[in-house]
Scaffold this motif. Structure first.
Motif, short mmCIF file in Angstrom:
data_model
loop_
_atom_site.label_atom_id
_atom_site.label_comp_id
_atom_site.label_asym_id
_atom_site.label_seq_id
_atom_site.Cartn_x
_atom_site.Cartn_y
_atom_site.Cartn_z
N PHE A 10 -3.30 2.49 7.90
CA PHE A 10 -3.78 2.41 6.53
C PHE A 10 -2.79 2.99 5.51
O PHE A 10 -2.85 2.67 4.33
CB PHE A 10 -5.10 3.19 6.39
CG PHE A 10 -6.19 2.70 7.29
CD1 PHE A 10 -7.01 1.65 6.91
CD2 PHE A 10 -6.39 3.27 8.54
CE1 PHE A 10 -8.01 1.19 7.75
CE2 PHE A 10 -7.39 2.82 9.39
CZ PHE A 10 -8.20 1.77 8.99
N VAL A 11 -1.88 3.84 5.97
CA VAL A 11 -0.98 4.55 5.07
C VAL A 11 0.44 4.48 5.61
O VAL A 11 0.65 4.59 6.83
CB VAL A 11 -1.40 6.04 4.94
CG1 VAL A 11 -0.47 6.79 4.00
CG2 VAL A 11 -2.84 6.15 4.43
N ASP A 12 1.41 4.29 4.71
CA ASP A 12 2.81 4.24 5.11
C ASP A 12 3.34 5.67 5.25
O ASP A 12 3.70 6.32 4.27
CB ASP A 12 3.61 3.48 4.05
CG ASP A 12 5.07 3.29 4.45
OD1 ASP A 12 5.37 3.42 5.65
OD2 ASP A 12 5.90 3.02 3.55
N LEU A 13 3.39 6.17 6.48
CA LEU A 13 3.78 7.56 6.74
C LEU A 13 5.28 7.67 6.95
O LEU A 13 5.90 6.84 7.59
CB LEU A 13 3.05 8.08 7.99
CG LEU A 13 1.53 8.17 7.91
CD1 LEU A 13 0.95 8.54 9.27
CD2 LEU A 13 1.08 9.17 6.86
N LYS A 14 5.86 8.75 6.38
CA LYS A 14 7.28 9.03 6.54
C LYS A 14 7.45 10.39 7.22
O LYS A 14 6.74 11.35 6.90
CB LYS A 14 7.97 9.06 5.16
CG LYS A 14 7.86 7.75 4.39
CD LYS A 14 8.82 6.72 4.92
CE LYS A 14 8.68 5.36 4.29
NZ LYS A 14 8.38 5.24 2.91
N LYS A 15 8.39 10.45 8.15
CA LYS A 15 8.65 11.68 8.90
C LYS A 15 9.06 12.80 7.95
O LYS A 15 9.89 12.62 7.06
CB LYS A 15 9.75 11.43 9.93
CG LYS A 15 9.98 12.58 10.89
CD LYS A 15 8.88 12.70 11.91
CE LYS A 15 9.23 13.72 12.99
NZ LYS A 15 8.09 14.01 13.86
N ALA A 246 4.50 -7.80 5.13
CA ALA A 246 4.96 -6.84 4.12
C ALA A 246 4.85 -7.42 2.71
O ALA A 246 5.70 -7.20 1.85
CB ALA A 246 6.40 -6.40 4.40
N ASN A 247 3.78 -8.16 2.48
CA ASN A 247 3.54 -8.74 1.15
C ASN A 247 2.08 -9.16 1.07
O ASN A 247 1.46 -9.57 2.06
CB ASN A 247 4.43 -9.97 0.92
CG ASN A 247 4.24 -10.54 -0.48
OD1 ASN A 247 4.25 -9.80 -1.46
ND2 ASN A 247 4.05 -11.84 -0.56
N THR A 288 0.70 -2.55 2.09
CA THR A 288 2.04 -2.94 1.66
C THR A 288 2.28 -2.46 0.23
O THR A 288 1.33 -2.21 -0.52
CB THR A 288 2.22 -4.48 1.70
OG1 THR A 288 3.56 -4.80 1.33
CG2 THR A 288 1.27 -5.17 0.73
N GLU A 289 3.56 -2.35 -0.12
CA GLU A 289 3.93 -2.00 -1.50
C GLU A 289 4.37 -3.24 -2.28
O GLU A 289 4.74 -3.13 -3.45
CB GLU A 289 5.06 -0.97 -1.51
CG GLU A 289 4.63 0.40 -1.00
CD GLU A 289 5.72 1.44 -1.15
OE1 GLU A 289 6.87 1.05 -1.49
OE2 GLU A 289 5.45 2.63 -0.95
N ASN A 290 4.30 -4.41 -1.64
CA ASN A 290 4.79 -5.64 -2.26
C ASN A 290 3.64 -6.59 -2.57
O ASN A 290 2.86 -6.95 -1.67
CB ASN A 290 5.80 -6.34 -1.34
CG ASN A 290 6.93 -5.41 -0.95
OD1 ASN A 290 7.56 -4.78 -1.79
ND2 ASN A 290 7.18 -5.30 0.35
N VAL A 291 3.55 -7.01 -3.83
CA VAL A 291 2.48 -7.91 -4.26
C VAL A 291 3.09 -9.10 -4.99
O VAL A 291 3.99 -8.93 -5.82
CB VAL A 291 1.49 -7.19 -5.20
CG1 VAL A 291 0.42 -8.16 -5.69
CG2 VAL A 291 0.84 -6.02 -4.51
N THR A 292 2.58 -10.28 -4.68
CA THR A 292 2.96 -11.48 -5.42
C THR A 292 1.70 -12.04 -6.06
O THR A 292 0.76 -12.44 -5.36
CB THR A 292 3.59 -12.54 -4.50
OG1 THR A 292 4.72 -11.97 -3.84
CG2 THR A 292 4.04 -13.76 -5.31
N VAL A 293 1.66 -12.04 -7.39
CA VAL A 293 0.49 -12.51 -8.12
C VAL A 293 0.63 -14.00 -8.38
O VAL A 293 1.67 -14.47 -8.88
CB VAL A 293 0.35 -11.77 -9.47
CG1 VAL A 293 -0.97 -12.15 -10.14
CG2 VAL A 293 0.41 -10.26 -9.27
N LEU A 294 -0.40 -14.76 -8.03
CA LEU A 294 -0.39 -16.21 -8.23
C LEU A 294 -1.25 -16.54 -9.44
O LEU A 294 -2.46 -16.33 -9.44
CB LEU A 294 -0.93 -16.93 -6.99
CG LEU A 294 -0.23 -16.58 -5.66
CD1 LEU A 294 -0.75 -17.48 -4.55
CD2 LEU A 294 1.28 -16.69 -5.78
N PHE A 295 -0.58 -17.05 -10.50
CA PHE A 295 -1.27 -17.34 -11.76
C PHE A 295 -1.54 -18.83 -11.90
O PHE A 295 -0.73 -19.68 -11.49
CB PHE A 295 -0.40 -16.91 -12.95
CG PHE A 295 -0.35 -15.42 -13.16
CD1 PHE A 295 -1.43 -14.74 -13.70
CD2 PHE A 295 0.78 -14.71 -12.83
CE1 PHE A 295 -1.38 -13.37 -13.90
CE2 PHE A 295 0.85 -13.34 -13.04
CZ PHE A 295 -0.24 -12.68 -13.57
#
Length: 655
Positions: A10-15, A246-247, A288-295
């Protein structure tokens, strides 16, 4: 179960040292305050105060009950559950939620049955879905259904099955007006709305009547299980593919999601026709941190939706956008092109937000005023991005694309950043003292700009910058000082109680035994710390030492919360200090006996100081000579003890 494995879904964890860090999934923040400790199997969110084990995480994240979270994990990891005894209150609360879920699931099954098995459902509902080119497999995947055109169709059917009408109303399926009651959804195709775990929590429904007076789409009202602003349609079906690709493609309506999914684009969700919310942005960011909005192709409608892009940028998402030809939407255009060609169209026409806004606002206009306003609008969007490096890159791109001097854009950006910083600093809702909010880190500010930020953007410990004179004058209440020292004793017990140290008369003993022996004559004043102390005492009687796992499995939620708080460190030194740079940094673990003894002495010292102050107050009101002599004798003894402890602590003077 491994907490890292659970939370990383659920969360992007970093060491970060021996732990992991991330942006909090519970709040909107720019720098990480969410920590996960695999060795202790706990998480701690310093921005909200939430913390606990994997089960607690799921409860906090998705609003699940304890048993729901436990069953989810058991099913995921193939663990057979042994039912544990719950309190009557827990059983009642669990039963209420389960009853709502069961009722909603029955309604979903009822609508699905209507669609496939009733003549009305097949002729109207199924025909509509097939006209939309939805395959039977897709219809079943999204559990689409049909509500019969009857005032009490669902009510009558559920009554025959023995369902309680109360839950129909609480789940938003039944409307009650004075002496009348009837189904909310009638003569409409239905779209079940699932939570991230796959349970039905609400419905959307579309009328197929051209002469319908009401709205085309009708949604469930908000209930105990459903908050519209916190859910995205299709998230259950899409979450794994969003993570894999990743999107996340973001559309407006139910049928947009279903059409794209059927066409092979499964990482798609919808805001269900409402304005995007911060909670929905956080939900996307889990995967994900990447979003593509479809208008849709409508230019006026796109401009009205620009606020959503700015919210996503502010929320730390990387935003791209795709615009369709005039009169087309994702649903219609995906069917027109077909799955493969539509995917290629998305890839070829996906623009970053600067290019998208430039095309929308500037392309085709020679009006210098409109052009200047558009550039200012783009710079405003850049200012919302929390990452300073990304801001830098976008400023350069904007300069190159629009032919504007980079310095001019930087100057405008600085104005916006400083203005926002000042607004935050003086915000009455910030909960901090005036001027304590730093400006966005790493901006384009000149060297003498007064900003700053503690590590990871977190608040410094409360006494870190305290005025020493304030501490000497005891502006903090004696009770608060004592509470802090009690807290330190319990913190050492939880973190190091099982460690072996040189104890009494040269023999080795557990630190817990040492602390409990030294605290034998101390009565803790803080209820939660006294209860934890007593748990250690009870365990020690049996020759065992209480540990963190015991506390996390305790029935008392307050004890569990405090155990997490006291066992989680907000900061952790990098291994590079010793491994790479050979810089030795002392840690309290290296001298546990000394650390524990120092803390106990400080606790005793503060207790005695409080007793001295209380004795003085009693002496002031005493009138009998014998009584005064008694107080003086007590005062003398207390002062001697104070001086003795001060000498051991190395204090030069005492009050």
């Amino acid at each position: 179960m491994d907490i890292y494995e659970v939370i990383s879904e659920f969360v992007d964890l970093k060491k970060s040292g021996s732990s992991y860090k991330a942006l909090s999934p519970f709040t909107d923040e720019k720098t990480p305050s969410f920590m996960v400790s695999p060795s202790k199997n706990i998480f701690k969110c310093f921005s909200t105060g939430k913390g606990g084990d994997p089960i607690t995480f799921l409860m906090e994240l998705d609003g699940l009950s304890y048993m729901e979270a436990l069953k989810f994990l058991a099913q995921k990891y193939g663990i057979e559950l042994e039912e544990e005894v719950q309190t009557e209150e827990q059983v009642n609360a669990q039963n209420e939620r389960e009853s709502l879920f069961i009722t909603l699931n029955y309604a979903k099954d009822h609508f699905v049955s209507n669609l496939w098995e009733s003549e009305e459902g097949r002729n109207i509902g199924l025909t509509y879905f097939k006209e939309r080119s939805f395959s039977e497999e897709t219809i079943k995947t999204f559990e689409l259904g049909y509500a019969l055109d009857q005032w009490q169709g669902l009510m009558d059917a559920s009554a025959k099955k023995g369902y309680n009408e109360t839950y129909l109303a609480r789940a938003g399926l039944k409307i009650v007006k004075e002496d009348k009651a009837y189904d909310r959804f009638r003569g409409r195709v239905t779209f079940p709305i699932h939570n991230v775990s796959g349970k039905v929590i609400a419905f959307g429904a579309r009328t197929l009547k051209s002469n319908e007076k009401g709205p085309k789409y009708l949604n469930s009202p908000e209930t105990e299980l459903y908050t519209k602003s916190k859910i995205l349609y299709g998230i259950f079906q899409a979450k794994n593919e969003i993570r894999n690709q990743a999107n996340c493609y973001l559309v407006e309506g139910y049928t947009d999601v279903i059409s794209l999914y059927q066409g092979g684009i499964k990482n798609v969700v919808a805001s269900s026709g409402t304005s995007l919310t911060e909670d929905q942005i956080k939900l996307i960011k889990r995967y994900t941190e990447n979003v593509t909005v479809l208008f849709d192709g409508d230019k006026a409608g796109i401009k009205a939706s620009m606020r959503g892009i700015d919210m996503m940028l502010s929320g730390g998402l990387n935003v791209k956008a795709v615009r369709f030809p005039e009169g087309e939407d994702p649903d219609s255009y995906s069917k027109q092109l077909g799955g493969t060609a539509f995917k290629a169209y998305l890839d070829e026409n996906s623009l970053d937000f600067i290019s998208f806004k430039t095309e929308l606002y500037i392309t085709g206009t020679n009006d210098p005023i409109k052009r200047a306003e558009a550039i200012r609008e783009i710079v405003h969007s850049i200012s919302l991005i929390p990452d300073p490096i990304k801001r830098t890159v976008y400023v350069q791109q904007c300069s190159n694309k629009l032919g504007i001097e980079e310095g001019t854009l930087i100057s405008e950006l600085n104005k916006l950043l400083i203005k926002e910083s000042q607004k935050n600093s003086y915000s009455s809702n910030s909960g901090r003292s005036q001027g304590s909010n730093p400006a966005p880190s790493g901006g384009f500010f000149p060297p003498d700009f007064q900003g700053g930020m503690p590590p990871f953007g977190m608040e410094p410990p409360p006494d870190l910058f305290a005025d020493p004179q304030d501490l000497l004058e005891e502006k903090v209440s004696p009770n608060e000082v004592i509470r802090n020292q009690e807290r330190e004793s319990i913190r050492m017990l939880i973190n190091y109680g099982e460690e072996m140290i040189d104890g009494f008369e040269g023999t080795e003993t557990h630190l817990a035994n040492y602390i409990l022996t030294e605290c034998e004559d101390i009565e803790f004043t803080t209820s939660i710390y006294e209860r934890i102390l007593n748990l250690f005492k009870e365990k020690l009687v049996d020759g065992q030492v209480l540990n963190l796992k015991d506390l996390l499995n305790h029935d008392d939620d307050e004890i569990k919360r405090e155990a997490v708080n006291l066992s989680t460190e907000r900061y952790e030194l990098s291994h590079n200090w010793s491994d790479k740079f050979q810089i030795s940094v002392a840690h309290e673990r290296d001298s546990l006996r000394t650390s524990a003894m120092g803390n106990i002495l400080r606790l005793k010292f503060r207790i005695i100081q409080k007793m001295i102050a209380e004795n003085m107050e009693k002496m002031k009101t005493a009138t009998d000579d014998n009584e005064i002599d008694g107080f003086l004798s007590i005062q003398k003894d207390l002062k001697e003890m104070e001086m003795a402890i001060a000498k051991e602590l190395g204090n030069v003077t005492v009050k």
